[in-house]
Design an enzyme around this catalytic site. Structure first.
Site, short mmCIF file in Angstrom:
data_model
loop_
_atom_site.label_atom_id
_atom_site.label_comp_id
_atom_site.label_asym_id
_atom_site.label_seq_id
_atom_site.Cartn_x
_atom_site.Cartn_y
_atom_site.Cartn_z
N LYS A 1 33.98 36.77 30.41
CA LYS A 1 34.23 36.06 31.66
C LYS A 1 32.96 35.32 32.07
CE LYS A 1 35.99 37.18 36.34
NZ LYS A 1 36.50 38.31 37.15
N SER B 1 40.74 37.67 39.09
CA SER B 1 39.99 36.45 38.86
C SER B 1 39.71 36.20 37.38
CB SER B 1 38.67 36.51 39.62
OG SER B 1 37.88 37.63 39.21
N SER C 1 40.74 42.47 39.61
CA SER C 1 40.66 41.33 38.69
C SER C 1 40.75 41.70 37.22
CB SER C 1 39.34 40.57 38.93
OG SER C 1 39.32 40.02 40.22
#
Length: 575
Positions: free
Chosen positions: A69, A143, A167
């Site tokens: 990420k 996210s 997330s």
């Protein structure tokens, strides 16, 4: 793509360069401009593959492609946290990336995310919306949107997300993945752009629980360079009691209630006892994350940047972060008191159950629905995820079937207190059909040698029984102990005091019981002086934790060493 498939391919002669070539072809074929924020040039990929080819072949993740990420540092690659103007190029890998590389894994690229990891939707990024790899048009989840999509699309075997409020679980639910949210502090967050630093976790997306477990074995290490890292005692589930909330709000979704009931029925088939629980304290704790002063921790992380670069921030994200200002220190202390009260209520739930089964999200949304109403939809998605890190739980999200006529994935989450990560993955493996029955729990139980009132059938044995202690064996100590009978008093029955005396000692009959690490501390804390826990030398030469006594225990006590054990002495009363 799974780790097991990759290992098989390597055993049959494949090379890391060949695997990465296929990954690059897959990226081109998939053609999702919203999946990645950064991809390296091919010559760098060739160098990484060549370097791994020179590493020992038996490394646990040798040649395994993964995605990070883009709020997690990869040395030499820009970290943007979803904001181009925030970007910087780190000189060092985040600890979690370093550990993966040392284990032979190869980073593919940096995945898209809701800007500054603020959101559960995957639509709050100037880099676009990562496509839901299973159900295009439906929400990818955030996210950690790009991280999840890359695994669901077959581009990586696993990926790293982060999870502060869900997330690492919501995208798993929406893209038919395993989403492991570790015990807070188990995986280092050094080199991760903080959201709420005290709550942040690095999470893992994978296609199988075994892959998630294999990655956990690499990254679940204490990091002295991370002030929020901690040593986590690995525990195991005490039993097979699964808590299912008596009241659940699915926000009117037509399909998810039935899918949830199916997951609960599956656990019953696997031999789990379904116990109704009141989830009120958990849900109320969840509200503190965004309705309380913890939102100010997000401002502490990136507020200075927002203040000077507000026009460069995604509008929805800016509104959320700017609203996090204005909290006072007194508000935080009040909220901490509230959280402690909720946690105490939650402890009562954990007395009755061993794990929880929850919807990962109440409902499903299309991308256009979220774009039209970005705040309310996001809040709904966090209803059963937001409390996890506040209450120090670990969790595993897993697929639970498809809604909308088999078009759209949806999932459930297993949750338990800190340290039960591997046990939850084992339960998830049974639910997904990866294994037919649970393998032996991996927890390393703590042995304790008892010699008196804690022996089976005697007055204080309940302190072991209530903690689900398991009898390991009955045996003898080495011939180096004296035993004294301390008189009853202060609410305690007569108890033995065993004192090391190499010259005058004898063998003493004892029992060895094993406690879950999470229970051992409470057991020890209940032991009054002059007794305590030390190392007991057994007749086979082992040294095990067990009851010892201070010399003052001999005062006013009868020496009973000649009887060879507490029960023998008790039997002498009637002989």
């Amino acid at each position: 793509m799974t780790i097991a498939e990759l290992i098989k391919g390597y055993d049959e002669g494949a090379t890391p360069l060949e695997v990465m070539s296929k990954v690059w072809a897959r990226i081109k074929e998939w053609d999702d401009p919203g999946m990645f924020i950064h991809l390296p040039e091919w010559d760098e990929v060739e160098k990484m593959a060549a370097a791994v080819a020179e590493m020992p072949r038996d490394l646990p993740l040798w040649g395994v492609p993964f995605v990070a990420k883009d709020n997690i540092d990869v040395a030499g690659w820009p970290t943007t946290a979803g904001c181009p103007e925030y970007a910087y190029v780190p000189e060092e890998d985040a600890t979690v990336v370093r550990l993966l590389r040392e284990a032979g894994a190869i980073p593919v690229g940096k995945g898209n995310l809701d800007q500054f990891a603020t959101g559960l939707v995957g639509t709050r990024s100037p880099y676009g919306v990562a496509r839901n790899a299973v159900a295009p048009g439906w929400l990818p989840g955030g996210s950690s949107s790009g991280s999840a999509s890359s695994v669901a699309a077959g581009i990586a075997a696993f990926s790293l997300g982060t999870d502060t409020a869900g997330s690492g679980r919501v995208p798993a639910a929406f893209q038919e993945l395993i989403g492991w949210k570790p015990t807070r502090g188990l995986v280092s967050t050094k080199g991760v752009v903080p959201a709420c630093r005290s709550l942040d976790c690095v999470s893992v997306f994978a296609n199988t629980t075994s892959d998630a477990s294999q990655v956990m074995s690499v990254v679940g290490q204490f990091d002295a360079g991370d002030p929020w890292s901690r040593e986590v005692d690995e525990s195991c589930l005490r039993g097979k009691r699964v808590g299912v909330p008596t009241v659940l709000d699915f926000s009117g979704d037509p399909d998810t209630p039935g899918l949830f009931d199916g997951a609960a029925a599956k656990l019953k088939e696997l031999g789990y006892e379904v116990v109704p629980v009141d989830l009120t304290s958990f849900v109320e704790a969840a509200k503190l994350l965004y309705e309380g002063p913890w939102v100010a921790e997000r401002w502490a992380a990136v507020g200075d940047f927002i203040s000077s670069n507000g026009d460069d921030v995604f509008p929805v994200t800016r509104k959320i972060l700017e609203a996090s200002q204005g909290w006072q220190a007194s508000d935080l202390f009040k909220a901490q008191d509230q959280l402690k009260a909720f946690a105490r209520d939650a402890e009562e739930v954990w007395r009755d159950v061993d794990l929880l089964l929850l919807p990962t999200t109440p409902c499903l949304y299309r991308v256009d629905e979220v774009l039209e109403e970005p705040f309310g939809t996001n809040a709904t998605l966090g209803r059963y995820t937001n409390f996890m890190n506040l209450l120090d739980l670990c969790a595993v999200a897993l697929p639970a079937g498809r809604a909308r006529g088999g078009e759209v994935p949806w999932g459930v989450t297993l949750a338990a207190p800190a340290g039960l990560d591997e046990s939850l993955l084992q339960v998830a493996a049974m639910m997904t059909g990866e294994v037919r029955e649970a393998s032996p729990a991996p927890c390393k139980k703590v042995p304790v040698v008892v010699c008196g009132a804690h022996l089976e059938g005697l007055p204080l044995h309940w302190q072991l029984a209530d903690r689900n202690a398991e009898l390991v064996r009955r045996g003898k100590t080495a011939a180096v102990y004296q035993m004294f009978a301390m008189p009853a008093g202060d609410g305690f029955p007569e108890r033995p005091a065993m004192i090391r005396a190499d010259e005058a000692g004898a063998e003493i009959d004892v029992e060895v019981w094993a406690l879950d690490p999470a229970e051992f501390g409470g057991f020890v804390a209940a032991i009054p002086g002059p007794l305590g826990i030390g190392k007991i030398l057994m007749d086979d030469g082992q040294e095990l934790p067990g009851f010892i006594a201070e010399p003052r225990a001999m005062e006013g006590a009868e020496e009973i060493t000649r009887f060879g054990g507490w029960k023998n002495w008790m039997a002498s009363w009637t002989s």
